[in-house]
Design a protein around this motif. Structure first.
Motif, PDB file in Angstrom:
ATOM      1  N   UNK A   1       0.830  -1.209   0.000  1.00  0.00           N
ATOM      2  CA  UNK A   1       0.000   0.000   0.000  1.00  0.00           C
ATOM      3  C   UNK A   1       0.862   1.256   0.000  1.00  0.00           C
ATOM      4  N   UNK A   2       2.051   1.146   0.584  1.00  0.00           N
ATOM      5  CA  UNK A   2       3.022   2.239   0.563  1.00  0.00           C
ATOM      6  C   UNK A   2       4.291   1.723  -0.103  1.00  0.00           C
ATOM      7  N   UNK A   3       4.715   2.398  -1.151  1.00  0.00           N
ATOM      8  CA  UNK A   3       5.913   1.998  -1.879  1.00  0.00           C
ATOM      9  C   UNK A   3       6.914   3.141  -1.890  1.00  0.00           C
ATOM     10  N   UNK A   4       8.163   2.801  -2.183  1.00  0.00           N
ATOM     11  CA  UNK A   4       9.212   3.813  -2.248  1.00  0.00           C
ATOM     12  C   UNK A   4       9.445   4.157  -3.711  1.00  0.00           C
ATOM     13  N   UNK A   5       9.170   5.399  -4.048  1.00  0.00           N
ATOM     14  CA  UNK A   5       9.309   5.844  -5.442  1.00  0.00           C
ATOM     15  C   UNK A   5      10.638   6.533  -5.666  1.00  0.00           C
ATOM     16  N   UNK A   6      11.268   6.219  -6.793  1.00  0.00           N
ATOM     17  CA  UNK A   6      12.393   7.015  -7.271  1.00  0.00           C
ATOM     18  C   UNK A   6      11.794   8.212  -8.006  1.00  0.00           C
ATOM     19  N   UNK A   7      11.964   9.395  -7.465  1.00  0.00           N
ATOM     20  CA  UNK A   7      11.365  10.596  -8.047  1.00  0.00           C
ATOM     21  C   UNK A   7      11.789  10.726  -9.510  1.00  0.00           C
ATOM     22  N   UNK A   8      13.071  10.579  -9.772  1.00  0.00           N
ATOM     23  CA  UNK A   8      13.548  10.373 -11.136  1.00  0.00           C
ATOM     24  C   UNK A   8      13.692   8.868 -11.293  1.00  0.00           C
ATOM     25  N   UNK A   9      12.817   8.276 -12.082  1.00  0.00           N
ATOM     26  CA  UNK A   9      12.766   6.824 -12.210  1.00  0.00           C
ATOM     27  C   UNK A   9      14.093   6.260 -12.708  1.00  0.00           C
ATOM     28  N   UNK A  10      14.377   5.027 -12.319  1.00  0.00           N
ATOM     29  CA  UNK A  10      15.643   4.408 -12.704  1.00  0.00           C
ATOM     30  C   UNK A  10      15.787   4.304 -14.220  1.00  0.00           C
ATOM     31  N   UNK A  11      14.711   3.926 -14.891  1.00  0.00           N
ATOM     32  CA  UNK A  11      14.793   3.813 -16.352  1.00  0.00           C
ATOM     33  C   UNK A  11      14.980   5.182 -16.997  1.00  0.00           C
ATOM     34  N   UNK A  12      14.318   6.192 -16.440  1.00  0.00           N
ATOM     35  CA  UNK A  12      14.501   7.552 -16.950  1.00  0.00           C
ATOM     36  C   UNK A  12      15.941   7.996 -16.742  1.00  0.00           C
ATOM     37  N   UNK A  13      16.495   7.669 -15.586  1.00  0.00           N
ATOM     38  CA  UNK A  13      17.889   8.015 -15.315  1.00  0.00           C
ATOM     39  C   UNK A  13      18.830   7.297 -16.280  1.00  0.00           C
ATOM     40  N   UNK A  14      18.544   6.043 -16.556  1.00  0.00           N
ATOM     41  CA  UNK A  14      19.387   5.250 -17.467  1.00  0.00           C
ATOM     42  C   UNK A  14      19.515   5.932 -18.825  1.00  0.00           C
ATOM     43  N   UNK A  15      18.375   6.327 -19.378  1.00  0.00           N
ATOM     44  CA  UNK A  15      18.409   6.922 -20.712  1.00  0.00           C
ATOM     45  C   UNK A  15      18.781   8.400 -20.680  1.00  0.00           C
ATOM     46  N   UNK A  16      18.901   8.963 -19.473  1.00  0.00           N
ATOM     47  CA  UNK A  16      19.298  10.371 -19.338  1.00  0.00           C
ATOM     48  C   UNK A  16      20.774  10.523 -18.994  1.00  0.00           C
ATOM     49  N   UNK A  17      21.487   9.393 -18.927  1.00  0.00           N
ATOM     50  CA  UNK A  17      22.918   9.480 -18.649  1.00  0.00           C
ATOM     51  C   UNK A  17      23.482   8.365 -17.803  1.00  0.00           C
ATOM     52  N   UNK A  18      22.644   7.702 -16.990  1.00  0.00           N
ATOM     53  CA  UNK A  18      23.143   6.669 -16.076  1.00  0.00           C
ATOM     54  C   UNK A  18      23.664   5.443 -16.808  1.00  0.00           C
ATOM     55  N   UNK A  19      23.292   5.298 -18.067  1.00  0.00           N
ATOM     56  CA  UNK A  19      23.794   4.180 -18.860  1.00  0.00           C
ATOM     57  C   UNK A  19      25.317   4.176 -18.902  1.00  0.00           C
ATOM     58  N   UNK A  20      25.919   5.342 -18.821  1.00  0.00           N
ATOM     59  CA  UNK A  20      27.370   5.470 -18.932  1.00  0.00           C
ATOM     60  C   UNK A  20      28.076   5.483 -17.577  1.00  0.00           C
ATOM     61  N   UNK A  21      27.332   5.333 -16.486  1.00  0.00           N
ATOM     62  CA  UNK A  21      27.939   5.335 -15.164  1.00  0.00           C
ATOM     63  C   UNK A  21      28.550   3.987 -14.829  1.00  0.00           C
ATOM     64  N   UNK A  22      29.411   3.986 -13.816  1.00  0.00           N
ATOM     65  CA  UNK A  22      29.885   2.710 -13.285  1.00  0.00           C
ATOM     66  C   UNK A  22      28.884   2.189 -12.253  1.00  0.00           C
ATOM     67  N   UNK A  23      29.074   0.961 -11.821  1.00  0.00           N
ATOM     68  CA  UNK A  23      28.127   0.316 -10.915  1.00  0.00           C
ATOM     69  C   UNK A  23      28.003   1.063  -9.591  1.00  0.00           C
ATOM     70  N   UNK A  24      29.093   1.613  -9.101  1.00  0.00           N
ATOM     71  CA  UNK A  24      29.066   2.314  -7.815  1.00  0.00           C
ATOM     72  C   UNK A  24      28.175   3.545  -7.874  1.00  0.00           C
ATOM     73  N   UNK A  25      28.277   4.322  -8.945  1.00  0.00           N
ATOM     74  CA  UNK A  25      27.459   5.534  -9.052  1.00  0.00           C
ATOM     75  C   UNK A  25      25.991   5.179  -9.243  1.00  0.00           C
TER      76      UNK A  25
END
Length: 242
Positions: free
Chosen positions: A139-163
């Motif tokens: 009933x209560x979930x934790x939302x990523x305000x900037x979604x993970x998939x949105x982040x991926x295509x906005x630049x996170x695709x090029x990050x390392x695993x730690x970031x």
């Protein structure tokens, strides 16, 4: 008799003028609402995308990428809930529940696993009474305000695993929210989804901008326009503190 009927039910010249004026007012008002939504150029001229405050200023500094590449996305690459940065023995879900809920009770005394609490949901405006359980926890979930998939295509695709792991477990990008609202949002940007609770939209968009600025993520043109349109309604909107 025909002449008497015409005098009784006919329209006088003054009435014709009043009808024409009324039609002109209605058409003008309708066009004023519709045209900015149809034509972004008109919206720019009419100022629907103008905004002030640090949120708007920061948004204007973000890179605009209109053909983001989402190939290779996998949620597991972000390691959500795989860290315990504060060393309290609980993952970030428990930490966010404890932060965002009121009247919090824990499973064990001096523990960190949340047993129950009350959420004033920012996305819907509802009050949710949370109770941990197989059929109730969602009933209560934790939302990523900037979604993970949105982040991926906005630049996170090029990050390392730690970031990527840092991003996925950063409390600045996490909110406890209504479960169905979170599911409805999915990975959508502000161009396609905003909270139904209109009073929270300014803070929501400002936090998305803050997150994207913190991690150097891009926005699309349509996403930027949607954010500017929201911020137009809240002059002076600030970026939330980290």
């Amino acid at each position: 008799m025909a002449r008497r009927f015409k005098r009784k039910y006919g329209v006088t010249p003054l009435e014709r003028i009043l009808i024409i004026l009324l039609i002109a007012v209605v058409v003008g008002a309708t066009l004023g609402v519709i045209l900015p939504r149809i034509n972004n150029g008109i919206a720019e001229i009419t100022g629907r995308y103008t905004a002030t405050g640090t949120a708007a200023e920061t948004l204007n500094k973000l890179a605009v990428v209109d053909r983001p590449n989402g190939d290779g996305y996998d949620r597991d690459l972000f390691g959500f809930r795989e860290t315990d940065d504060d060393g309290n023995g609980c993952d970030v879900r428990e930490d966010i529940l404890a932060r965002d809920l009121t009247d919090v009770a824990y499973v064990t005394r001096n523990g960190c696993k949340v047993k129950s609490g009350v959420l004033n949901d920012p996305y819907t405006g509802k009050v949710i009474h949370f109770t941990r359980g197989q059929n109730t926890s969602a009933a209560v979930q934790i939302d990523h305000v900037v979604a993970l998939q949105n982040a991926w295509q906005s630049g996170a695709k090029d990050w390392n695993a730690r970031k990527r792991m840092q991003f996925a477990n950063d409390p600045y990008n996490l909110l406890a929210v209504d479960g169905p609202a979170n599911q409805g949002k999915g990975s959508a940007s502000a161009a396609y989804w905003l909270p139904t609770n209109a009073s929270y939209r300014c803070d929501y968009v400002a936090r998305q901008i803050g997150v994207k600025d913190k991690y150097g993520l891009s926005v699309t043109s349509s996403e930027k326009r949607a954010m500017q349109s929201v911020l137009h309604g809240c002059p002076g909107q600030e970026i939330p503190a980290d």
